[in-house]
Design an enzyme around this catalytic site. Structure first.
Site, PDB file in Angstrom:
ATOM      1  N   ALA A 136       0.823  -1.209   0.000  1.00 34.62           N
ATOM      2  CA  ALA A 136       0.000   0.000   0.000  1.00 34.62           C
ATOM      3  C   ALA A 136       0.859   1.262   0.000  1.00 34.62           C
ATOM      4  O   ALA A 136       2.089   1.209   0.057  1.00 34.62           O
ATOM      5  CB  ALA A 136      -0.937  -0.013   1.204  1.00 34.62           C
ATOM      6  N   HIS A 137       0.178   2.412  -0.050  1.00 33.26           N
ATOM      7  CA  HIS A 137       0.904   3.673  -0.208  1.00 33.26           C
ATOM      8  C   HIS A 137       1.782   3.989   0.990  1.00 33.26           C
ATOM      9  O   HIS A 137       1.454   3.707   2.136  1.00 33.26           O
ATOM     10  CB  HIS A 137      -0.047   4.837  -0.519  1.00 33.26           C
ATOM     11  CG  HIS A 137      -1.098   5.112   0.506  1.00 33.26           C
ATOM     12  ND1 HIS A 137      -2.024   6.105   0.340  1.00 33.26           N
ATOM     13  CD2 HIS A 137      -1.371   4.551   1.699  1.00 33.26           C
ATOM     14  CE1 HIS A 137      -2.823   6.144   1.389  1.00 33.26           C
ATOM     15  NE2 HIS A 137      -2.437   5.208   2.222  1.00 33.26           N
ATOM     16  N   ASN A 138       2.962   4.572   0.676  1.00 33.03           N
ATOM     17  CA  ASN A 138       3.933   5.040   1.663  1.00 33.03           C
ATOM     18  C   ASN A 138       4.572   3.923   2.485  1.00 33.03           C
ATOM     19  O   ASN A 138       5.219   4.188   3.498  1.00 33.03           O
ATOM     20  CB  ASN A 138       3.323   6.086   2.594  1.00 33.03           C
ATOM     21  CG  ASN A 138       2.887   7.323   1.832  1.00 33.03           C
ATOM     22  OD1 ASN A 138       1.685   7.546   1.664  1.00 33.03           O
ATOM     23  ND2 ASN A 138       3.837   8.106   1.345  1.00 33.03           N
TER      24      ASN A 138
END
EC number: 2.3.1.191
Length: 346
Positions: A244-246
């Site tokens: 997922a993001h980051n």
């Protein structure tokens, strides 16, 4: 088993080292398992636990550890190596490199933006797309139907498989492999609530991937919301993995199929994540942490080691009884605590 043109056993030793026992001019046509190998194949034996399978094998040549060399020499030609499994890995790479066709350039049915920069020896397959300002390093190979969006950078010698999408401005290092169907740089899951509705948060970061990373088929690595999603060098991802993001994945970490990592989690270097394991968001895993298959990680892990959280399988009736008992543990704990308090008073 993967064949090709015939090679001599001595060629393998010349290329990869090891001690040769037997005829250097022995012809070989491929690698095979001990069970399926025939006289024209080479197999490998990692240790004494595979000695019985070795004795039953019909392989013409074997890669063996020193302790099995004397026995194995009675039935086949040998390459003796202190680490046969590693030798087999190197040999598999050498063999496939021999079979790989030379770069075919840009296919007539590919679409390459005039501002894209293509290094020497780049291959772009049929119906692939390379967007404005994209940079493909020397020897990069873009398979048919792949999409390299505007501003993306693909490192030298990296192979992008069929139907892969590399999102705008995302970066991959040198010698990476991305298998078919994977999407790198999709939007992360970001929405703000407003009066019962969800308002999209544009994902403004990128995905940055280091050198020598391999990503399996049908994986998804989301771009960051503000900062970048980062996968460091040497990471290996199996099929059907979601990052997922980051998220930040440390160097030389490996994840098995169907693992998932929620947003903003940091995974250390040299970790392993078992198949179907889940890691919730905003956690930190130290270096050398090993998560067993199907485990759900709900808290940060600060010490190296192996961590497991799996409810054991049982027949359904027994499992339901055990699950019902598990739900009563808190009440039982409170009863025990009350009895302890009463005992202290007495």
């Amino acid at each position: 088993m993967r064949g090709g043109s015939t090679v001599r056993l001595g060629e393998l030793v010349e290329a990869l080292g090891g001690e040769l026992i037997g005829p250097a001019d022995l012809p070989l046509q491929g690698l095979a398992s001990l069970a399926s190998a025939q006289i024209q194949h080479i197999g490998f034996v990692t240790g004494a636990r595979h000695a019985e399978a070795m004795r039953a094998s019909h392989a013409g040549a074997l890669i063996v550890p020193p302790e099995l060399a004397e026995e194995a020499a009675q039935q086949a030609a040998l390459i003796v190596s202190p680490n046969p499994y590693l030798y087999y890995a190197r040999l598999s790479q050498w063999w496939v490199a021999r079979l790989r066709a030379p770069a075919a350039g840009v296919h007539a049915q590919a679409v390459v933006h005039p501002s894209a920069v293509l290094g020497e020896g780049v291959e772009v397959g049929a119906l692939a797309f390379v967007g404005a300002g994209a940079v493909l390093g020397a020897g990069a190979r873009i398979a048919p139907h792949a999409v390299i969006e505007a501003g993306a950078r693909i490192g030298p010698g990296t192979h992008i498989g069929a139907h892969v999408v590399i999102g705008a401005d995302c970066e991959l290092g040198a010698r990476c492999i991305v298998h078919g169907g994977t999407v790198i740089g999709a939007d992360g899951f970001g929405f703000a609530p407003e009066q019962g509705r969800w308002i999209k948060i544009e994902q403004l970061g990128r995905v940055r991937i280091g050198d020598d990373v391999e990503i399996g088929a049908n994986c998804t690595i989301d771009r960051g919301a503000l900062d970048d999603t980062v996968v460091e060098e040497g990471v290996k991802l199996d099929n059907l993995i979601h990052i997922a993001h980051n998220v930040h994945v440390g160097a030389h970490t490996a994840m098995a199929g169907c693992a998932a990592v929620a947003g903003s989690t940091r995974i250390g270097r040299h970790c392993t994540i078992g198949g179907d394991a889940k890691i919730v968001g905003h956690l930190t895993l130290a270096d050398h942490v090993h998560i067993s298959a199907c485990t759900v990680v709900t808290r940060s892990i600060q010490k190296p080691g192996t961590y497991t959280g799996i409810f054991p399988m049982d027949d359904n009736a027994s499992w339901e009884k055990n699950a019902a008992s598990l739900r009563q543990l808190y009440k039982l704990r409170e009863r025990v605590r009350a009895l302890e308090q009463q005992q202290k008073k007495n």
